[in-house]
Design a protein around this motif. Structure first.
Motif, short mmCIF file in Angstrom:
data_model
loop_
_atom_site.label_atom_id
_atom_site.label_comp_id
_atom_site.label_asym_id
_atom_site.label_seq_id
_atom_site.Cartn_x
_atom_site.Cartn_y
_atom_site.Cartn_z
N GLU A 1 0.82 -1.21 0.00
CA GLU A 1 0.00 0.00 0.00
C GLU A 1 0.86 1.27 0.00
O GLU A 1 0.33 2.37 -0.19
CB GLU A 1 -0.92 0.02 1.23
CG GLU A 1 -1.98 -1.06 1.23
CD GLU A 1 -2.83 -1.03 2.47
OE1 GLU A 1 -4.08 -0.94 2.33
OE2 GLU A 1 -2.28 -1.07 3.58
N LYS A 2 2.14 1.09 0.23
CA LYS A 2 3.04 2.24 0.23
C LYS A 2 4.31 1.90 -0.54
O LYS A 2 5.38 1.69 0.03
CB LYS A 2 3.38 2.65 1.68
CG LYS A 2 4.00 4.03 1.78
CD LYS A 2 4.14 4.43 3.25
CE LYS A 2 4.69 5.85 3.36
NZ LYS A 2 4.81 6.28 4.79
N PRO A 3 4.21 1.83 -1.85
CA PRO A 3 5.38 1.49 -2.68
C PRO A 3 6.37 2.64 -2.71
O PRO A 3 6.02 3.79 -2.40
CB PRO A 3 4.77 1.24 -4.06
CG PRO A 3 3.54 2.09 -4.07
CD PRO A 3 3.01 2.07 -2.66
N PRO A 4 7.60 2.37 -3.07
CA PRO A 4 8.59 3.45 -3.18
C PRO A 4 8.21 4.40 -4.31
O PRO A 4 7.53 4.01 -5.27
CB PRO A 4 9.89 2.70 -3.48
CG PRO A 4 9.46 1.39 -4.07
CD PRO A 4 8.18 1.06 -3.39
N PRO A 5 8.61 5.63 -4.25
CA PRO A 5 8.29 6.60 -5.31
C PRO A 5 8.92 6.19 -6.64
O PRO A 5 9.91 5.46 -6.66
CB PRO A 5 8.90 7.91 -4.78
CG PRO A 5 9.93 7.49 -3.79
CD PRO A 5 9.42 6.23 -3.17
N LYS B 1 13.75 -0.37 -5.01
CA LYS B 1 12.57 -1.01 -5.57
C LYS B 1 12.67 -2.53 -5.47
O LYS B 1 11.68 -3.22 -5.19
CB LYS B 1 12.39 -0.59 -7.03
CG LYS B 1 12.06 0.88 -7.22
CD LYS B 1 11.91 1.22 -8.70
CE LYS B 1 11.58 2.70 -8.88
NZ LYS B 1 11.42 3.07 -10.31
N GLN B 2 13.87 -3.06 -5.66
CA GLN B 2 14.07 -4.50 -5.56
C GLN B 2 13.88 -4.99 -4.13
O GLN B 2 13.25 -6.02 -3.88
CB GLN B 2 15.47 -4.86 -6.08
CG GLN B 2 15.65 -4.64 -7.57
CD GLN B 2 17.08 -4.87 -8.01
OE1 GLN B 2 17.98 -5.12 -7.20
NE2 GLN B 2 17.31 -4.77 -9.33
N LYS B 3 14.43 -4.23 -3.17
CA LYS B 3 14.26 -4.59 -1.75
C LYS B 3 12.79 -4.55 -1.36
O LYS B 3 12.31 -5.42 -0.63
CB LYS B 3 15.06 -3.63 -0.88
CG LYS B 3 16.57 -3.79 -0.98
CD LYS B 3 17.27 -2.79 -0.09
CE LYS B 3 18.78 -2.93 -0.20
NZ LYS B 3 19.49 -1.93 0.65
N HIS B 4 12.09 -3.56 -1.87
CA HIS B 4 10.67 -3.44 -1.54
C HIS B 4 9.88 -4.61 -2.13
O HIS B 4 8.93 -5.12 -1.51
CB HIS B 4 10.12 -2.12 -2.07
CG HIS B 4 8.69 -1.88 -1.68
ND1 HIS B 4 7.63 -2.31 -2.44
CD2 HIS B 4 8.16 -1.26 -0.59
CE1 HIS B 4 6.51 -1.98 -1.84
NE2 HIS B 4 6.79 -1.33 -0.74
N ALA B 5 10.24 -5.05 -3.33
CA ALA B 5 9.55 -6.17 -3.96
C ALA B 5 9.71 -7.44 -3.13
O ALA B 5 8.76 -8.22 -2.96
CB ALA B 5 10.09 -6.39 -5.37
N VAL B 6 10.92 -7.67 -2.60
CA VAL B 6 11.16 -8.84 -1.75
C VAL B 6 10.36 -8.73 -0.46
O VAL B 6 9.73 -9.70 -0.01
CB VAL B 6 12.67 -8.96 -1.43
CG1 VAL B 6 12.90 -10.09 -0.42
CG2 VAL B 6 13.46 -9.24 -2.71
N LEU B 7 10.35 -7.55 0.15
CA LEU B 7 9.61 -7.32 1.39
C LEU B 7 8.11 -7.52 1.16
O LEU B 7 7.43 -8.15 2.00
CB LEU B 7 9.87 -5.91 1.89
CG LEU B 7 9.06 -5.45 3.11
CD1 LEU B 7 9.39 -6.31 4.32
CD2 LEU B 7 9.33 -3.98 3.42
N GLU B 8 7.61 -7.03 0.05
CA GLU B 8 6.18 -7.17 -0.25
C GLU B 8 5.80 -8.63 -0.42
O GLU B 8 4.75 -9.07 0.07
CB GLU B 8 5.85 -6.39 -1.52
CG GLU B 8 4.39 -6.48 -1.92
CD GLU B 8 4.09 -5.71 -3.19
OE1 GLU B 8 3.16 -6.11 -3.91
OE2 GLU B 8 4.79 -4.69 -3.44
N LYS B 9 6.63 -9.40 -1.10
CA LYS B 9 6.34 -10.82 -1.31
C LYS B 9 6.27 -11.55 0.02
O LYS B 9 5.35 -12.34 0.27
CB LYS B 9 7.42 -11.43 -2.21
CG LYS B 9 7.19 -12.91 -2.49
CD LYS B 9 8.29 -13.47 -3.38
CE LYS B 9 8.08 -14.96 -3.61
NZ LYS B 9 9.15 -15.54 -4.47
#
Length: 268
Positions: A164-168, A176-184
């Motif tokens: 619900e709060k992706p990186p800008p 963005k890659q770290k966020h994708a792993v965290l989201e998964k």
């Protein structure tokens, strides 16, 4: 026999026994009370002087500033409390020099006349004067939230899901890659939770969020009550008709408050 039972007369150098007893008790008692008062007064004076030096002259009581130590609070007791509607409160924004400068916080009216450069016309916080801007004190959206409506403000303290709060869009590719792993991982963890666990977590987060709202308001109440050394004081309450809040349209979180929401963390 009469001669044997007769008590000797007191000598010239020693008073009679009853007189001596009374004199001794009086002298001892008076000395004891005065001695205690002198010691207590000396300790109090030394503590006040040390506090004054330690706090660079800002406090004689080591920062302890309860209402009963402030002369202006006793003055309030002698004066009748102020009772104004939100509309009437607007007249006390500092534009009329014959009137004090008032602001309200969640229904409580405070006198901030001591700081006209701050709350008066042209001051950096003039937008707070003459109104109850409780919502803006929490959200920081002074241009849109200078209202007393606090409904939904607790949402700013409730965590968002990582997706619900992706990186800008302009964030570095590594972020963005770290966020994708965290989201998964977060989606997997959430999927493994039961409905009861999710409901219980939501209830706990809501309680904490509401407490954060109360704590945030209390921080400002302490400032305007004078608890933090400022010469502000409470003077009254805003009078509102019953059900006034239900007549206002519900507000959503402003952009600043929405951006500041935390992201829920999952144990990995």
């Amino acid at each position: 026999m009469a001669t044997r039972n007769r008590r000797p007369a007191p000598t010239k150098d020693e008073p009679a026994e009853p007189i001596k007893k009374v004199a001794t008790e009086t002298t001892s008692s008076a000395f004891s009370v005065l001695d205690i008062l002198r010691v207590a007064g000396g300790i109090l004076l030394f503590s006040s002087a040390l506090s004054y030096l330690t706090t660079s002259g800002t406090s004689l009581t080591w920062g302890y500033n309860p209402w009963w130590t402030r002369a202006r609070e006793w003055k309030n007791i002698m004066n009748s409390p102020v009772s104004l509607t939100d509309e009437e409160l607007k007249a006390y924004d500092g534009t009329d020099p014959s009137k004090p400068i008032y602001l309200a916080l969640n229904g409580t009216i405070y006198d901030v006349s001591i700081s006209p450069a701050t709350y008066g016309p042209g001051g950096s916080y003039h937008f707070f004067a003459g109104r109850d801007a409780a919502r803006a004190f929490l959200t920081g959206c002074f241009d849109t939230d200078s209202v007393p409506d606090l409904r939904g403000v607790e949402q700013m303290y409730i965590p968002l899901e990582p997706w619900e709060k992706p990186p800008p869009p302009d964030a570095p590719e590594t972020d963005k890659q770290k966020h994708a792993v965290l989201e998964k991982r977060a989606r997997e963890k959430r999927k493994a939770m039961s409905k009861a666990d999710l409901k219980n977590r939501s209830a706990q987060e809501l309680r904490k969020a509401r407490q954060s709202v109360r704590d945030g308001l209390e921080h400002w109440h302490q400032l305007f009550r004078g608890d933090k050394g400022k010469a502000y004081r409470k003077v009254g309450e805003v009078k509102r008709e019953e059900g006034w809040l239900s007549k206002l349209p519900k507000r959503t979180l402003c952009e600043n408050a929405e951006k500041g929401r935390p992201v829920r963390k999952y144990e990995v």
